[in-house]
Design a protein around this motif. Structure first.
Motif, PDB file in Angstrom:
ATOM      1  N   MET A  65      95.068  30.793  89.413  1.00  0.00           N
ATOM      2  CA  MET A  65      93.768  30.719  89.155  1.00  0.00           C
ATOM      3  C   MET A  65      92.808  30.171  89.951  1.00  0.00           C
ATOM      4  O   MET A  65      91.902  30.696  90.885  1.00  0.00           O
ATOM      5  N   LEU A  66      93.667  28.657  90.113  1.00  0.00           N
ATOM      6  CA  LEU A  66      92.750  27.575  91.305  1.00  0.00           C
ATOM      7  C   LEU A  66      92.749  28.700  92.773  1.00  0.00           C
ATOM      8  O   LEU A  66      91.507  28.365  93.433  1.00  0.00           O
ATOM      9  N   ILE A  67      93.820  28.982  92.897  1.00  0.00           N
ATOM     10  CA  ILE A  67      94.419  29.675  94.811  1.00  0.00           C
ATOM     11  C   ILE A  67      93.279  30.888  95.009  1.00  0.00           C
ATOM     12  O   ILE A  67      92.653  30.506  95.406  1.00  0.00           O
ATOM     13  N   LEU A  68      93.548  31.404  93.829  1.00  0.00           N
ATOM     14  CA  LEU A  68      92.221  32.687  93.975  1.00  0.00           C
ATOM     15  C   LEU A  68      90.914  32.498  94.134  1.00  0.00           C
ATOM     16  O   LEU A  68      89.974  32.882  94.276  1.00  0.00           O
ATOM     17  N   SER A  69      90.612  31.476  92.671  1.00  0.00           N
ATOM     18  CA  SER A  69      88.838  30.833  92.835  1.00  0.00           C
ATOM     19  C   SER A  69      88.846  30.310  94.563  1.00  0.00           C
ATOM     20  O   SER A  69      87.618  30.868  94.924  1.00  0.00           O
ATOM     21  N   LEU A  70      89.771  29.810  94.304  1.00  0.00           N
ATOM     22  CA  LEU A  70      89.248  28.886  96.024  1.00  0.00           C
ATOM     23  C   LEU A  70      89.138  30.120  97.401  1.00  0.00           C
ATOM     24  O   LEU A  70      88.651  30.011  97.684  1.00  0.00           O
ATOM     25  N   THR A  71      89.401  30.638  97.160  1.00  0.00           N
ATOM     26  CA  THR A  71      89.808  31.832  97.826  1.00  0.00           C
ATOM     27  C   THR A  71      88.796  33.040  97.526  1.00  0.00           C
ATOM     28  O   THR A  71      87.791  33.173  98.992  1.00  0.00           O
ATOM     29  N   ILE A  73      85.647  31.385  97.229  1.00  0.00           N
ATOM     30  CA  ILE A  73      84.696  31.233  97.184  1.00  0.00           C
ATOM     31  C   ILE A  73      85.302  30.736  98.801  1.00  0.00           C
ATOM     32  O   ILE A  73      83.698  30.731  99.853  1.00  0.00           O
ATOM     33  N   TYR A  74      86.131  30.983  99.290  1.00  0.00           N
ATOM     34  CA  TYR A  74      86.587  31.484 100.589  1.00  0.00           C
ATOM     35  C   TYR A  74      85.303  31.903 101.457  1.00  0.00           C
ATOM     36  O   TYR A  74      84.877  32.096 102.487  1.00  0.00           O
ATOM     37  N   PHE A  75      85.366  33.318 100.843  1.00  0.00           N
ATOM     38  CA  PHE A  75      85.285  34.153 101.686  1.00  0.00           C
ATOM     39  C   PHE A  75      84.051  34.882 100.940  1.00  0.00           C
ATOM     40  O   PHE A  75      83.446  35.670 101.235  1.00  0.00           O
ATOM     41  N   LYS A  76      82.666  33.870 100.368  1.00  0.00           N
ATOM     42  CA  LYS A  76      81.693  33.318  99.196  1.00  0.00           C
ATOM     43  C   LYS A  76      81.335  34.634  98.386  1.00  0.00           C
ATOM     44  O   LYS A  76      80.594  35.221  98.572  1.00  0.00           O
ATOM     45  N   ALA A  81      84.071  35.067  91.926  1.00  0.00           N
ATOM     46  CA  ALA A  81      85.038  33.199  91.430  1.00  0.00           C
ATOM     47  C   ALA A  81      84.336  33.064  90.392  1.00  0.00           C
ATOM     48  O   ALA A  81      85.043  32.279  89.165  1.00  0.00           O
ATOM     49  N   ALA A  82      83.008  33.222  89.744  1.00  0.00           N
ATOM     50  CA  ALA A  82      81.965  32.366  88.541  1.00  0.00           C
ATOM     51  C   ALA A  82      82.856  33.393  87.412  1.00  0.00           C
ATOM     52  O   ALA A  82      83.224  33.066  85.925  1.00  0.00           O
ATOM     53  N   TYR A  83      83.027  34.901  87.320  1.00  0.00           N
ATOM     54  CA  TYR A  83      83.817  35.392  86.226  1.00  0.00           C
ATOM     55  C   TYR A  83      84.901  35.650  85.968  1.00  0.00           C
ATOM     56  O   TYR A  83      85.393  34.743  84.954  1.00  0.00           O
TER      57      TYR A  83
END
Length: 149
Positions: A65-71, A73-76, A81-83
């Motif tokens: 989940m952290l990797i997916l969230s950071l990804t 965020i990286y792609f704006k 990411a909030a969901y």
């Protein structure tokens, strides 16, 4: 009670069986890169019911989940990411073997994978359904291995 390795193995077997059944009846065509995503979703579905305990499965789940969230965020993709962040917190508000080990949670927890893309981006349900089914299949394998049925 099976450990995370058994749940991961069970989710892979269950996911592949469901996928092969869908391909066999002509309801789905496999694309190689999508196969990886579907297997990962099945594994995440199998790990989800136990993320309310301190376990190896929990650490694997939240690392993903952290990797997916950071990804995201990286792609704006801040909205997604909030969901994801809100959904990731849900198991923390219950006791182990509480609502996360129910058949209705198996169907409701992955529902945002269908509803959010549909309402936010207007994507049709048929394109989203394989992802939902993969997560539900992994979740089902967990509940089955835990003898919840």
């Amino acid at each position: 009670m099976p450990g995370y390795k058994v749940h991961i193995g069970g989710s892979i077997v269950a996911g592949l069986l469901v996928l092969l059944m869908l391909v066999n009846v002509g309801w789905y065509i496999i694309e190689p890169q999508q196969l990886t995503v579907l297997i990962v979703l099945s594994i995440l579905g199998a790990l989800f019911p136990d993320i309310d305990t301190d376990s190896k499965g929990k650490r694997i789940y939240y690392s993903g989940m952290l990797i997916l969230s950071l990804t995201l965020i990286y792609f704006k993709e801040f909205q997604w990411a909030a969901y994801l962040g809100v959904l990731a917190m849900l198991p923390g508000v219950s006791a182990h073997r509480g609502w996360t080990h129910t058949w209705w949670a198996m169907l409701l927890v992955p529902m945002p994978m269908l509803l959010l893309p549909y309402y936010v981006y207007g994507q049709p349900f048929p394109t989203l359904l394989p992802y939902y089914v993969a997560f539900v299949t992994g979740y089902f394998s967990h509940l089955l291995l835990d003898k919840e049925f």
